[in-house]
Design a protein around this motif. Structure first.
Motif, PDB file in Angstrom:
ATOM      1  N   LEU A 195      -6.606   6.559  -4.715  1.00 55.36           N
ATOM      2  CA  LEU A 195      -5.956   7.671  -4.021  1.00 55.36           C
ATOM      3  C   LEU A 195      -4.622   7.974  -4.686  1.00 55.36           C
ATOM      4  O   LEU A 195      -3.889   7.064  -5.064  1.00 55.36           O
ATOM      5  CB  LEU A 195      -5.733   7.345  -2.542  1.00 55.36           C
ATOM      6  CG  LEU A 195      -5.126   8.458  -1.681  1.00 55.36           C
ATOM      7  CD1 LEU A 195      -5.770   8.483  -0.289  1.00 55.36           C
ATOM      8  CD2 LEU A 195      -3.613   8.283  -1.534  1.00 55.36           C
ATOM      9  N   VAL A 196      -4.350   9.261  -4.842  1.00 52.67           N
ATOM     10  CA  VAL A 196      -3.030   9.740  -5.265  1.00 52.67           C
ATOM     11  C   VAL A 196      -2.419  10.480  -4.091  1.00 52.67           C
ATOM     12  O   VAL A 196      -3.066  11.353  -3.495  1.00 52.67           O
ATOM     13  CB  VAL A 196      -3.127  10.678  -6.487  1.00 52.67           C
ATOM     14  CG1 VAL A 196      -1.754  11.278  -6.803  1.00 52.67           C
ATOM     15  CG2 VAL A 196      -3.686   9.945  -7.698  1.00 52.67           C
ATOM     16  N   VAL A 197      -1.182  10.119  -3.738  1.00 54.72           N
ATOM     17  CA  VAL A 197      -0.504  10.784  -2.633  1.00 54.72           C
ATOM     18  C   VAL A 197       0.737  11.499  -3.158  1.00 54.72           C
ATOM     19  O   VAL A 197       1.477  10.970  -3.979  1.00 54.72           O
ATOM     20  CB  VAL A 197      -0.121   9.787  -1.505  1.00 54.72           C
ATOM     21  CG1 VAL A 197       0.782   8.685  -2.015  1.00 54.72           C
ATOM     22  CG2 VAL A 197       0.520  10.516  -0.328  1.00 54.72           C
ATOM     23  N   CYS A 198       0.916  12.747  -2.717  1.00 53.88           N
ATOM     24  CA  CYS A 198       2.104  13.542  -3.038  1.00 53.88           C
ATOM     25  C   CYS A 198       2.729  13.969  -1.715  1.00 53.88           C
ATOM     26  O   CYS A 198       2.278  14.932  -1.090  1.00 53.88           O
ATOM     27  CB  CYS A 198       1.747  14.785  -3.841  1.00 53.88           C
ATOM     28  SG  CYS A 198       1.147  14.470  -5.503  1.00 53.88           S
ATOM     29  N   ALA A 199       3.749  13.252  -1.298  1.00 56.38           N
ATOM     30  CA  ALA A 199       4.451  13.593  -0.061  1.00 56.38           C
ATOM     31  C   ALA A 199       5.803  14.208  -0.415  1.00 56.38           C
ATOM     32  O   ALA A 199       6.204  14.233  -1.573  1.00 56.38           O
ATOM     33  CB  ALA A 199       4.635  12.330   0.783  1.00 56.38           C
ATOM     34  N   GLY A 200       6.507  14.721   0.605  1.00 55.38           N
ATOM     35  CA  GLY A 200       7.868  15.189   0.368  1.00 55.38           C
ATOM     36  C   GLY A 200       7.982  16.461  -0.455  1.00 55.38           C
ATOM     37  O   GLY A 200       8.897  16.590  -1.274  1.00 55.38           O
ATOM     38  N   ASN A 201       7.051  17.394  -0.288  1.00 54.75           N
ATOM     39  CA  ASN A 201       7.136  18.694  -0.985  1.00 54.75           C
ATOM     40  C   ASN A 201       7.132  18.557  -2.509  1.00 54.75           C
ATOM     41  O   ASN A 201       7.798  19.324  -3.214  1.00 54.75           O
ATOM     42  CB  ASN A 201       8.380  19.471  -0.536  1.00 54.75           C
ATOM     43  CG  ASN A 201       8.285  19.964   0.885  1.00 54.75           C
ATOM     44  OD1 ASN A 201       7.274  20.520   1.304  1.00 54.75           O
ATOM     45  ND2 ASN A 201       9.340  19.752   1.665  1.00 54.75           N
ATOM     46  N   HIS A 206       7.051   6.729   8.696  1.00 55.10           N
ATOM     47  CA  HIS A 206       5.942   6.243   7.872  1.00 55.10           C
ATOM     48  C   HIS A 206       4.643   6.995   8.158  1.00 55.10           C
ATOM     49  O   HIS A 206       3.543   6.450   7.992  1.00 55.10           O
ATOM     50  CB  HIS A 206       5.742   4.751   8.093  1.00 55.10           C
ATOM     51  CG  HIS A 206       6.913   3.920   7.664  1.00 55.10           C
ATOM     52  ND1 HIS A 206       7.399   3.917   6.379  1.00 55.10           N
ATOM     53  CD2 HIS A 206       7.709   3.069   8.374  1.00 55.10           C
ATOM     54  CE1 HIS A 206       8.428   3.101   6.288  1.00 55.10           C
ATOM     55  NE2 HIS A 206       8.648   2.577   7.483  1.00 55.10           N
ATOM     56  N   GLY A 207       4.765   8.259   8.543  1.00 52.07           N
ATOM     57  CA  GLY A 207       3.567   9.035   8.859  1.00 52.07           C
ATOM     58  C   GLY A 207       2.638   9.214   7.679  1.00 52.07           C
ATOM     59  O   GLY A 207       1.409   9.154   7.822  1.00 52.07           O
ATOM     60  N   GLU A 208       3.210   9.438   6.488  1.00 48.29           N
ATOM     61  CA  GLU A 208       2.374   9.624   5.310  1.00 48.29           C
ATOM     62  C   GLU A 208       1.589   8.353   4.978  1.00 48.29           C
ATOM     63  O   GLU A 208       0.394   8.407   4.666  1.00 48.29           O
ATOM     64  CB  GLU A 208       3.228  10.032   4.105  1.00 48.29           C
ATOM     65  CG  GLU A 208       4.026  11.301   4.314  1.00 48.29           C
ATOM     66  CD  GLU A 208       5.459  11.016   4.715  1.00 48.29           C
ATOM     67  OE1 GLU A 208       6.344  11.809   4.360  1.00 48.29           O
ATOM     68  OE2 GLU A 208       5.687   9.991   5.384  1.00 48.29           O
ATOM     69  N   ALA A 209       2.268   7.212   5.043  1.00 50.37           N
ATOM     70  CA  ALA A 209       1.593   5.945   4.758  1.00 50.37           C
ATOM     71  C   ALA A 209       0.499   5.670   5.783  1.00 50.37           C
ATOM     72  O   ALA A 209      -0.600   5.212   5.435  1.00 50.37           O
ATOM     73  CB  ALA A 209       2.600   4.800   4.734  1.00 50.37           C
ATOM     74  N   ARG A 240      -6.170   0.883  -4.800  1.00 57.00           N
ATOM     75  CA  ARG A 240      -5.103   1.225  -5.737  1.00 57.00           C
ATOM     76  C   ARG A 240      -4.580   2.627  -5.417  1.00 57.00           C
ATOM     77  O   ARG A 240      -5.357   3.593  -5.377  1.00 57.00           O
ATOM     78  CB  ARG A 240      -5.642   1.153  -7.164  1.00 57.00           C
ATOM     79  CG  ARG A 240      -4.562   1.170  -8.239  1.00 57.00           C
ATOM     80  CD  ARG A 240      -5.172   0.900  -9.596  1.00 57.00           C
ATOM     81  NE  ARG A 240      -5.658  -0.470  -9.673  1.00 57.00           N
ATOM     82  CZ  ARG A 240      -6.703  -0.843 -10.391  1.00 57.00           C
ATOM     83  NH1 ARG A 240      -7.399   0.041 -11.062  1.00 57.00           N
ATOM     84  NH2 ARG A 240      -7.072  -2.111 -10.420  1.00 57.00           N
ATOM     85  N   VAL A 241      -3.262   2.745  -5.200  1.00 53.85           N
ATOM     86  CA  VAL A 241      -2.638   4.004  -4.792  1.00 53.85           C
ATOM     87  C   VAL A 241      -1.551   4.389  -5.785  1.00 53.85           C
ATOM     88  O   VAL A 241      -0.711   3.561  -6.165  1.00 53.85           O
ATOM     89  CB  VAL A 241      -2.028   3.895  -3.384  1.00 53.85           C
ATOM     90  CG1 VAL A 241      -1.301   5.185  -3.001  1.00 53.85           C
ATOM     91  CG2 VAL A 241      -3.108   3.575  -2.353  1.00 53.85           C
ATOM     92  N   LEU A 242      -1.544   5.660  -6.164  1.00 56.61           N
ATOM     93  CA  LEU A 242      -0.474   6.223  -6.982  1.00 56.61           C
ATOM     94  C   LEU A 242       0.353   7.153  -6.111  1.00 56.61           C
ATOM     95  O   LEU A 242      -0.160   8.125  -5.568  1.00 56.61           O
ATOM     96  CB  LEU A 242      -1.053   6.991  -8.173  1.00 56.61           C
ATOM     97  CG  LEU A 242      -0.046   7.768  -9.033  1.00 56.61           C
ATOM     98  CD1 LEU A 242       0.938   6.809  -9.698  1.00 56.61           C
ATOM     99  CD2 LEU A 242      -0.765   8.618 -10.077  1.00 56.61           C
ATOM    100  N   ASP A 243       1.640   6.835  -5.962  1.00 55.82           N
ATOM    101  CA  ASP A 243       2.573   7.698  -5.238  1.00 55.82           C
ATOM    102  C   ASP A 243       3.244   8.583  -6.284  1.00 55.82           C
ATOM    103  O   ASP A 243       4.154   8.153  -6.998  1.00 55.82           O
ATOM    104  CB  ASP A 243       3.605   6.837  -4.492  1.00 55.82           C
ATOM    105  CG  ASP A 243       4.527   7.655  -3.601  1.00 55.82           C
ATOM    106  OD1 ASP A 243       4.444   8.897  -3.633  1.00 55.82           O
ATOM    107  OD2 ASP A 243       5.337   7.052  -2.882  1.00 55.82           O
ATOM    108  N   GLY A 303     -12.426   9.524  -5.927  1.00 57.86           N
ATOM    109  CA  GLY A 303     -11.051   9.288  -5.526  1.00 57.86           C
ATOM    110  C   GLY A 303     -10.461  10.473  -4.786  1.00 57.86           C
ATOM    111  O   GLY A 303     -10.962  11.601  -4.877  1.00 57.86           O
ATOM    112  N   LEU A 304      -9.382  10.237  -4.050  1.00 60.59           N
ATOM    113  CA  LEU A 304      -8.798  11.249  -3.173  1.00 60.59           C
ATOM    114  C   LEU A 304      -7.384  11.622  -3.608  1.00 60.59           C
ATOM    115  O   LEU A 304      -6.598  10.774  -4.016  1.00 60.59           O
ATOM    116  CB  LEU A 304      -8.747  10.736  -1.730  1.00 60.59           C
ATOM    117  CG  LEU A 304     -10.075  10.313  -1.103  1.00 60.59           C
ATOM    118  CD1 LEU A 304      -9.830   9.683   0.272  1.00 60.59           C
ATOM    119  CD2 LEU A 304     -11.016  11.506  -0.991  1.00 60.59           C
ATOM    120  N   LEU A 305      -7.075  12.916  -3.480  1.00 61.94           N
ATOM    121  CA  LEU A 305      -5.720  13.427  -3.670  1.00 61.94           C
ATOM    122  C   LEU A 305      -5.228  13.937  -2.321  1.00 61.94           C
ATOM    123  O   LEU A 305      -5.823  14.856  -1.748  1.00 61.94           O
ATOM    124  CB  LEU A 305      -5.703  14.561  -4.691  1.00 61.94           C
ATOM    125  CG  LEU A 305      -4.376  15.327  -4.834  1.00 61.94           C
ATOM    126  CD1 LEU A 305      -3.263  14.404  -5.341  1.00 61.94           C
ATOM    127  CD2 LEU A 305      -4.545  16.534  -5.773  1.00 61.94           C
TER     128      LEU A 305
END
Length: 206
Positions: free
Chosen positions: A111-117, A31-34, A46-49, A142-144
């Protein structure tokens, strides 16, 4: 456009989730990304994965009190995600379509998060449009947050090599400024000599 992930055939959502379940069973932190996201914004945000896959990051953030939406273009991955949590709003769709205001339930995200390549797996040539679409979904300031491998040792065979300079150019064109960069989701320093094989970047909407 067909993503590089889809073109390569990928793996089933259940098999992908099983890999992380086996890793977690060894005591590894999955859960490092979280955890990284929690240092950037407070619960309730509010988070967009984006490119959520089986939902590992979104589910964990929802457990921690964030309002999460997960988007992915892989039916199998999203089916697994839907079974894992009802607290996340799941959406099947292409990331390049997110600029359309009718696509998502909420108009903007903190925040928008893009994990996992996610970025290296985008369809060839779609990268600037996808980054612009993600930026369009950010609230003011907001953050990307993205993380992806920079060399073959840190990337699956089907993923493309993405230069950080190019990624930063796509972000700048979309109205985003780089505010933080690390070599891992654990915030290990990003150095250029020798360059790391992975980068975690945080850009802010102007």
């Amino acid at each position: 456009m067909t993503s590089r992930w889809s073109a390569a055939g990928g793996i089933s959502g259940d098999d992908y989730a099983a890999r992380f379940a086996a890793l977690a069973a060894t005591g590894a932190d999955v859960h490092g990304e979280a955890a990284f996201v929690t240092t950037l914004i407070a619960p309730g945000a509010r988070v967009l994965d984006a490119g959520c896959g089986t939902g590992r990051v979104a589910v964990r953030l929802a457990e921690l009190g964030y309002a999460c939406t997960g988007v992915d273009s892989d039916d199998s991955m999203l089916a697994t995600a839907r079974r894992s949590s009802r607290d996340v709003h799941w959406l099947l769709g292409d990331l390049a379509d997110l600029a359309d205001p009718e696509v998502l339930e909420h108009p903007s995200f903190d925040l928008v998060v893009c994990a996992g390549n996610v970025i290296p797996f985008l369809a060839a040539g779609s990268e600037p449009a996808v980054v612009a679409a993600l930026a369009a979904r950010l609230s003011p300031d907001g953050l990307l947050a993205t993380g992806f491998g920079l060399d073959r040792r840190h990337l699956p065979p089907a993923a493309a090599l993405v230069r950080l300079a190019d990624y930063d150019d796509w972000c700048a064109a979309a109205g985003l400024d780089l505010i933080e960069r690390y070599a891992t989701w654990d915030r290990d320093p990003y150095v250029t000599d020798p360059p790391p094989g992975y980068a975690v970047s945080v850009h802010r909407r102007r």
